[in-house]
Enzyme design. Structure first.
Site, short mmCIF file in Angstrom:
data_model
loop_
_atom_site.label_atom_id
_atom_site.label_comp_id
_atom_site.label_asym_id
_atom_site.label_seq_id
_atom_site.Cartn_x
_atom_site.Cartn_y
_atom_site.Cartn_z
N LYS A 1 24.64 45.49 23.85
CA LYS A 1 23.04 45.79 23.49
C LYS A 1 23.19 45.56 21.93
O LYS A 1 24.19 46.08 21.43
CB LYS A 1 22.68 47.00 24.03
N GLY B 1 22.83 56.35 26.06
CA GLY B 1 23.77 57.35 25.13
C GLY B 1 23.10 57.80 23.95
O GLY B 1 22.10 57.23 23.18
N LYS C 1 21.01 46.15 18.37
CA LYS C 1 19.77 46.63 17.75
C LYS C 1 19.14 45.76 17.03
O LYS C 1 19.81 45.07 16.41
CB LYS C 1 20.41 47.83 16.99
N LYS D 1 18.22 59.05 29.42
CA LYS D 1 19.06 60.08 28.81
C LYS D 1 18.59 61.56 29.12
O LYS D 1 17.30 61.88 28.77
CB LYS D 1 18.62 59.65 27.15
N ASP E 1 12.78 53.82 26.36
CA ASP E 1 13.74 54.86 26.19
C ASP E 1 13.03 56.05 25.51
O ASP E 1 12.46 56.86 26.54
CB ASP E 1 14.77 54.26 25.23
N ASP F 1 17.47 46.53 21.35
CA ASP F 1 16.98 47.77 21.42
C ASP F 1 16.22 48.00 20.06
O ASP F 1 16.78 47.75 19.02
CB ASP F 1 17.82 48.71 21.62
N SER G 1 26.51 49.65 22.73
CA SER G 1 25.56 49.58 21.92
C SER G 1 25.84 49.18 20.58
O SER G 1 26.66 49.81 19.92
CB SER G 1 24.64 50.63 21.79
N GLU H 1 14.43 47.11 24.93
CA GLU H 1 14.27 48.68 24.86
C GLU H 1 13.29 49.09 23.70
O GLU H 1 13.51 48.74 22.70
CB GLU H 1 15.69 49.16 24.69
O1 OSB Z 1 18.42 54.03 21.12
O2 OSB Z 1 19.95 54.01 22.58
C1 OSB Z 1 19.51 54.41 21.34
C2 OSB Z 1 22.15 56.21 19.42
C3 OSB Z 1 21.23 57.04 18.90
C4 OSB Z 1 20.22 57.24 19.30
C5 OSB Z 1 19.26 56.25 20.09
C6 OSB Z 1 20.05 55.36 20.59
C7 OSB Z 1 21.36 55.09 20.29
C8 OSB Z 1 22.28 54.16 20.69
C9 OSB Z 1 23.85 54.36 21.15
O3 OSB Z 1 21.95 52.96 21.15
C10 OSB Z 1 23.95 54.73 22.61
C11 OSB Z 1 25.46 55.01 22.79
O4 OSB Z 1 26.32 54.22 22.91
O5 OSB Z 1 25.63 56.47 22.63
MG MG Z 2 17.38 53.05 22.69
#
Ligand code: OSB
Ligand code: MG
Length: 377
Positions: free
Chosen positions: A170, A299, A172, A271, A247, A197, A144, A222
């Site tokens: 992925k 994650g 953001k 998650k 998510d 995402d 991510s 996402e």
């Molecule tokens: O939306 O998936 C998410 C991290 C913190 C809060 C939300 C998210 C995320 C990530 C990181 O996208 C995912 C990871 O590699 O731990």
């Molecule tokens: Mg997410």
């Protein structure tokens, strides 16, 4: 695939809770903010049969969801831990039911349940992977990537992760940082497995902009809309060619069932923290596997504790898309476990050791601890 064999019970004697501050290797920016330090709660279950470890994946502020460190700390010490300690002897499968009267606070419940589960499995000499029904020895690793200064900087960040071997990217996005960022990554790297995402940064009014993403052949988008926007997500999903993957909205197996019934999502990010624990996460997996709905393991910037547990979860058969189960080094220079997750040929190994399968580095744990509280029977 319900659990083949439940875990043995343990005689619970106490809980030790710690707040840790782990520095991140680089700032992590999402539509809701920038983090440079991972504030996280580590739970240690103290039992007559040995200790177990869990992680409460809340962040310092309620920006991803309504949970946050101090809220989780308070509810765990005031309600969750005492309810379990009152019971004394219990099996991991009893935890969710005992905590059910307390509304919400799923991340806190998940961290406590994982600590009990880890203690029970360690005592039995079983790995979490075996318990959960893992069918893979290693899982494909996606990464991510946070929002960068500009699209050019994003391309360089993505290049670094691709060079390391990550098999899926992925990125953001947020309003104003979506189309150009995605275009830049597509142009630079061609047909790599790519998804975006939004962390609920859009509304249905943005449907036209989001439909522009269709031309990039993304694996999925996402959580474009708010957590409780199941109906709007269904409307949006009908207007996009890109699959919508929820998510934040999937807070339980029931929420997953509802979202699927409404057509709000066609892929689910699982998650454990968000849904109240690894057992609930496994139920969502089972539901989606039976329904032919692809899932992947999300994650929450986990330490080595949650990262090991996520690798085991992601090894279940329904996890057909690469998850955000990256190497520890993606976020941390120094982790709190003795064998942090590493990237091997684009994959992360499912630990084979008992329980979550990794051991705590007591010096690192101590070094990162900023608060501690112990509750005993
Ligand atoms: O939306 O998936 C998410 C991290 C913190 C809060 C939300 C998210 C995320 C990530 C990181 O996208 C995912 C990871 O590699 O731990
Ligand atoms: Mg997410």
């Amino acid at each position: 695939m319900p659990i083949a064999r439940p875990a043995a019970s343990v005689a619970l004697e106490g809980f030790e809770l710690r707040v840790l501050h782990l520095p991140l290797v680089s700032p992590f920016t999402t539509s809701f903010g920038t983090e440079t330090v991972r504030e996280v709660i580590i739970v240690r279950a103290l039992t007559a049969d040995g200790d177990g470890w869990g992680e409460i994946v809340t962040q310092d502020a309620p920006l991803y969801s309504s949970e946050y460190t101090q809220g989780a700390w308070d509810v765990t010490l005031r309600f969750l831990a005492p309810a379990l300690l009152d019971r004394g002897r219990l099996a991991p499968e009893d935890v969710a039911g005992l905590l059910e009267p307390f509304k919400g606070h799923r991340m806190a419940k998940a961290g406590v349940e994982l600590a009990v589960l880890d203690a029970a499995l360690r005592a039995e000499g079983r790995s979490l992977g075996e318990y959960a029904g893992a069918v893979r020895e290693r899982v494909p690793s996606g990464v991510s990537v946070g929002i960068q200064r500009d699209p050019a900087a994003l391309v360089e960040a993505v290049r670094g992760y691709l060079d390391e071997g990550y098999v899926r990217i992925k990125i953001k996005i947020k309003p104003g940082r979506d189309i150009d960022d995605t275009a830049a990554v597509r142009e630079a790297f061609g047909a790599i497995p790519l998804q975006v995402d939004a962390n609920s940064a859009y509304t249905l009014e943005d449907a036209e902009t989001l439909a522009e993403l269709d031309r990039f052949d993304l694996l999925l988008i996402e959580q474009p809309l708010q957590e409780d926007d199941l109906v709007d997500h269904a409307t949006l999903a009908r207007r996009l060619r890109t699959p919508v993957c929820l998510d934040e909205s999937i807070v339980s197996d029931k929420a997953a069932a509802d979202a699927l019934a409404l057509g709000s999502t066609s892929i689910i990010n699982i998650k454990a923290g968000r849904v109240g624990g690894y057992l609930e996460a496994m139920r969502i997996h089972d539901r989606c596997l039976a329904a032919g709905v692809p899932v992947w393991c999300g994650g929450m910037v986990e330490t080595g504790i949650g990262r090991a547990a996520n690798a085991a979860l992601a090894a279940l058969p329904g996890f057909t898309l690469p998850g955000d189960v990256s190497a520890s080094s993606r976020f941390y220079e120094r982790d709190i476990v003795t064998e942090p997750a590493v990237l091997e040929d684009g994959h992360v190994r499912v630990p084979l050791g008992h329980g979550i399968g990794v051991d705590i580095d007591p010096v690192a744990l101590e070094d990162f601890t900023v608060a501690r509280e112990t509750l005993t029977r």
